[in-house]
Design a protein around this motif. Structure first.
Motif, mmCIF file in Angstrom:
data_model
loop_
_atom_site.group_PDB
_atom_site.id
_atom_site.type_symbol
_atom_site.label_atom_id
_atom_site.label_comp_id
_atom_site.label_asym_id
_atom_site.label_seq_id
_atom_site.Cartn_x
_atom_site.Cartn_y
_atom_site.Cartn_z
ATOM 1 N N UNK A 1 0.828 -1.205 0.000
ATOM 2 C CA UNK A 1 0.000 0.000 0.000
ATOM 3 C C UNK A 1 0.864 1.257 0.000
ATOM 4 N N UNK A 2 1.921 1.264 0.825
ATOM 5 C CA UNK A 2 2.784 2.445 0.890
ATOM 6 C C UNK A 2 3.448 2.722 -0.451
ATOM 7 N N UNK A 3 3.971 1.686 -1.086
ATOM 8 C CA UNK A 3 4.671 1.881 -2.356
ATOM 9 C C UNK A 3 3.705 2.239 -3.476
ATOM 10 N N UNK A 4 2.525 1.646 -3.465
ATOM 11 C CA UNK A 4 1.533 1.933 -4.507
ATOM 12 C C UNK A 4 1.060 3.378 -4.447
ATOM 13 N N UNK A 5 1.201 4.008 -3.284
ATOM 14 C CA UNK A 5 0.749 5.396 -3.136
ATOM 15 C C UNK A 5 1.897 6.400 -3.143
ATOM 16 N N UNK A 6 3.038 5.981 -3.707
ATOM 17 C CA UNK A 6 4.103 6.928 -4.021
ATOM 18 C C UNK A 6 5.233 7.053 -3.037
ATOM 19 N N UNK A 7 5.206 6.303 -1.924
ATOM 20 C CA UNK A 7 6.302 6.398 -0.963
ATOM 21 C C UNK A 7 7.590 5.859 -1.567
ATOM 22 N N UNK A 8 8.715 6.352 -1.070
ATOM 23 C CA UNK A 8 10.018 5.938 -1.596
ATOM 24 C C UNK A 8 10.585 4.737 -0.863
ATOM 25 N N UNK A 9 9.876 4.265 0.172
ATOM 26 C CA UNK A 9 10.375 3.104 0.887
ATOM 27 C C UNK A 9 9.784 3.004 2.266
ATOM 28 N N UNK A 10 10.378 2.112 3.073
ATOM 29 C CA UNK A 10 9.904 1.858 4.426
ATOM 30 C C UNK A 10 11.063 1.813 5.393
ATOM 31 N N UNK A 11 10.749 2.087 6.671
ATOM 32 C CA UNK A 11 11.683 1.860 7.779
ATOM 33 C C UNK A 11 10.975 0.931 8.745
ATOM 34 N N UNK A 12 11.448 -0.302 8.833
ATOM 35 C CA UNK A 12 10.759 -1.329 9.602
ATOM 36 C C UNK A 12 11.720 -1.927 10.615
ATOM 37 N N UNK A 13 11.402 -1.789 11.881
ATOM 38 C CA UNK A 13 12.258 -2.312 12.936
ATOM 39 C C UNK A 13 11.661 -3.517 13.624
ATOM 40 N N UNK A 14 10.644 -3.285 14.473
ATOM 41 C CA UNK A 14 10.105 -4.352 15.315
ATOM 42 C C UNK A 14 9.639 -5.562 14.510
ATOM 43 N N UNK A 15 8.973 -5.322 13.403
ATOM 44 C CA UNK A 15 8.418 -6.446 12.650
ATOM 45 C C UNK A 15 9.499 -7.205 11.874
ATOM 46 N N UNK A 16 10.716 -6.690 11.902
ATOM 47 C CA UNK A 16 11.855 -7.452 11.376
ATOM 48 C C UNK A 16 12.584 -8.156 12.506
ATOM 49 N N UNK A 17 13.042 -7.402 13.518
ATOM 50 C CA UNK A 17 13.869 -8.066 14.530
ATOM 51 C C UNK A 17 13.065 -8.974 15.464
ATOM 52 N N UNK A 18 11.724 -8.846 15.480
ATOM 53 C CA UNK A 18 10.900 -9.789 16.234
ATOM 54 C C UNK A 18 10.428 -10.963 15.389
ATOM 55 N N UNK A 19 10.763 -10.957 14.114
ATOM 56 C CA UNK A 19 10.345 -12.036 13.215
ATOM 57 C C UNK A 19 11.126 -13.321 13.518
ATOM 58 N N UNK A 20 10.501 -14.501 13.340
ATOM 59 C CA UNK A 20 11.236 -15.759 13.475
ATOM 60 C C UNK A 20 12.381 -15.869 12.473
ATOM 61 N N UNK A 21 12.242 -15.179 11.334
ATOM 62 C CA UNK A 21 13.291 -15.174 10.318
ATOM 63 C C UNK A 21 13.497 -13.752 9.811
ATOM 64 N N UNK A 22 14.323 -12.948 10.494
ATOM 65 C CA UNK A 22 14.540 -11.564 10.054
ATOM 66 C C UNK A 22 15.021 -11.470 8.608
ATOM 67 N N UNK A 23 15.876 -12.373 8.179
ATOM 68 C CA UNK A 23 16.392 -12.307 6.814
ATOM 69 C C UNK A 23 15.271 -12.466 5.801
ATOM 70 N N UNK A 24 14.375 -13.416 6.058
ATOM 71 C CA UNK A 24 13.265 -13.629 5.125
ATOM 72 C C UNK A 24 12.323 -12.429 5.116
ATOM 73 N N UNK A 25 12.077 -11.852 6.284
ATOM 74 C CA UNK A 25 11.215 -10.671 6.349
ATOM 75 C C UNK A 25 11.799 -9.527 5.536
ATOM 76 N N UNK A 26 13.112 -9.326 5.642
ATOM 77 C CA UNK A 26 13.772 -8.269 4.880
ATOM 78 C C UNK A 26 13.729 -8.570 3.388
ATOM 79 N N UNK A 27 13.930 -9.825 3.013
ATOM 80 C CA UNK A 27 13.881 -10.193 1.597
ATOM 81 C C UNK A 27 12.534 -9.844 0.978
ATOM 82 N N UNK A 28 11.453 -10.146 1.693
ATOM 83 C CA UNK A 28 10.112 -9.855 1.172
ATOM 84 C C UNK A 28 9.922 -8.350 0.987
ATOM 85 N N UNK A 29 10.353 -7.579 1.982
ATOM 86 C CA UNK A 29 10.213 -6.132 1.888
ATOM 87 C C UNK A 29 11.070 -5.556 0.763
ATOM 88 N N UNK A 30 12.297 -6.063 0.621
ATOM 89 C CA UNK A 30 13.189 -5.551 -0.422
ATOM 90 C C UNK A 30 12.603 -5.799 -1.809
#
Length: 268
Positions: free
Chosen positions: A217-246
């Motif tokens: 939703x953020x990207x579809x409405x023109x944002x240049x990106x995201x800053x995501x902390x908790x939902x990455x470092x609290x994820x069971x797999x931070x690397x996979x969470x980052x891959x999906x976002x990237x």
């Protein structure tokens, strides 16, 4: 843009060179307490870098604990603002570092937090102006984490209010602005149109599954990106969470990363 220290640092902040950004803030350890075991900090940064994040955001002391090899392809943003959730005013932010020491650390950018509408808004704006002047002297990109937040703010997701705070960032010499997503998300396009700066939005709370929809939703409405902390470092797999976002943010990935989300096919 001519070759300058600032131009080189700005280029490192967008890993694919497309002007889009995925920052992973790890500065929560000052405000909230430990986010990972001490022995696991380097592993967390390795997962974030390996997943394709453009930059990590940390305080200066933690920056010294990152093995340099982990930042070969991932930028370093040093956060200069601090407060804790134990203080009398959680919206009050103070400076705990300066640009010169971040230059010595090898930072690619610095960030400052400002809460517009807080009881200490004036002091925070003054700090932002001071840091912006130092960034200009040192050729350092400046990220403002600027939010409508405080006792005078009843709805921090109002598009006109968000447009005002990102405009303040532009007026005071910021290069990239981080803020909240408007509600409804479709109205974030109005905020983006009002801003001469690239806007990245905070990932906030919620499940990992809802994060995917949020990013789309953020990207579809023109944002240049995201800053995501908790939902990455609290994820069971931070690397996979980052891959999906990237993949969502950049529209393509590194080897082994998933394809971009189908809902963004016509938006990126």
């Amino acid at each position: 843009m001519p070759l300058t220290g600032k131009a080189l640092r700005m280029a490192r902040l967008s890993r694919r060179g497309d002007g889009r950004y995925l920052f992973i803030p790890l500065d929560h350890s000052v405000s909230d307490g430990p986010i990972v075991r001490a022995a696991g900090f380097a592993d967390l940064v390795a997962d974030i870098a390996g997943g394709g994040a453009d930059a990590v955001v940390v305080h200066k002391g933690r920056a010294r604990m990152i093995p340099p090899a982990l930042l070969t392809d991932t930028g370093l943003v040093v956060h200069l603002s601090a407060s804790t959730n134990h203080g009398p005013d959680v919206n009050a932010k103070v400076l705990v570092g300066d640009v010169e020491e971040c230059v010595r650390l090898g930072a690619d950018a610095v960030s400052v937090h400002v809460n517009i509408g807080s009881d200490t808004e004036a002091e925070q704006l003054s700090d932002l102006g001071t840091v912006a002047a130092a960034c200009e002297r040192w050729g350092m990109p400046l990220v403002a984490m600027i939010y409508p937040r405080g006792p005078r703010v009843t709805d921090p997701t109002r598009p006109d209010l968000i447009a005002h705070v990102v405009g303040i960032a532009a007026d005071l010499g910021v290069d990239i602005v981080k803020t909240v997503l408007a509600a409804p998300p479709e109205r974030m396009a109005e905020v983006v149109e009002s801003s001469p700066l690239p806007i990245i939005v905070a990932g906030g709370g919620g499940s990992e599954e809802s994060l995917t929809a949020f990013a789309v939703s953020a990207m579809a409405n023109g944002c240049a990106g995201l800053a995501v902390g908790r939902r990455v470092f609290n994820s069971p797999s931070p690397k996979q969470a980052v891959q999906k976002l990237a993949a969502i943010i950049h529209g393509h990935g590194l080897a082994g990363e998933p394809e971009p989300h189908p809902e963004l096919a016509g938006a990126l």
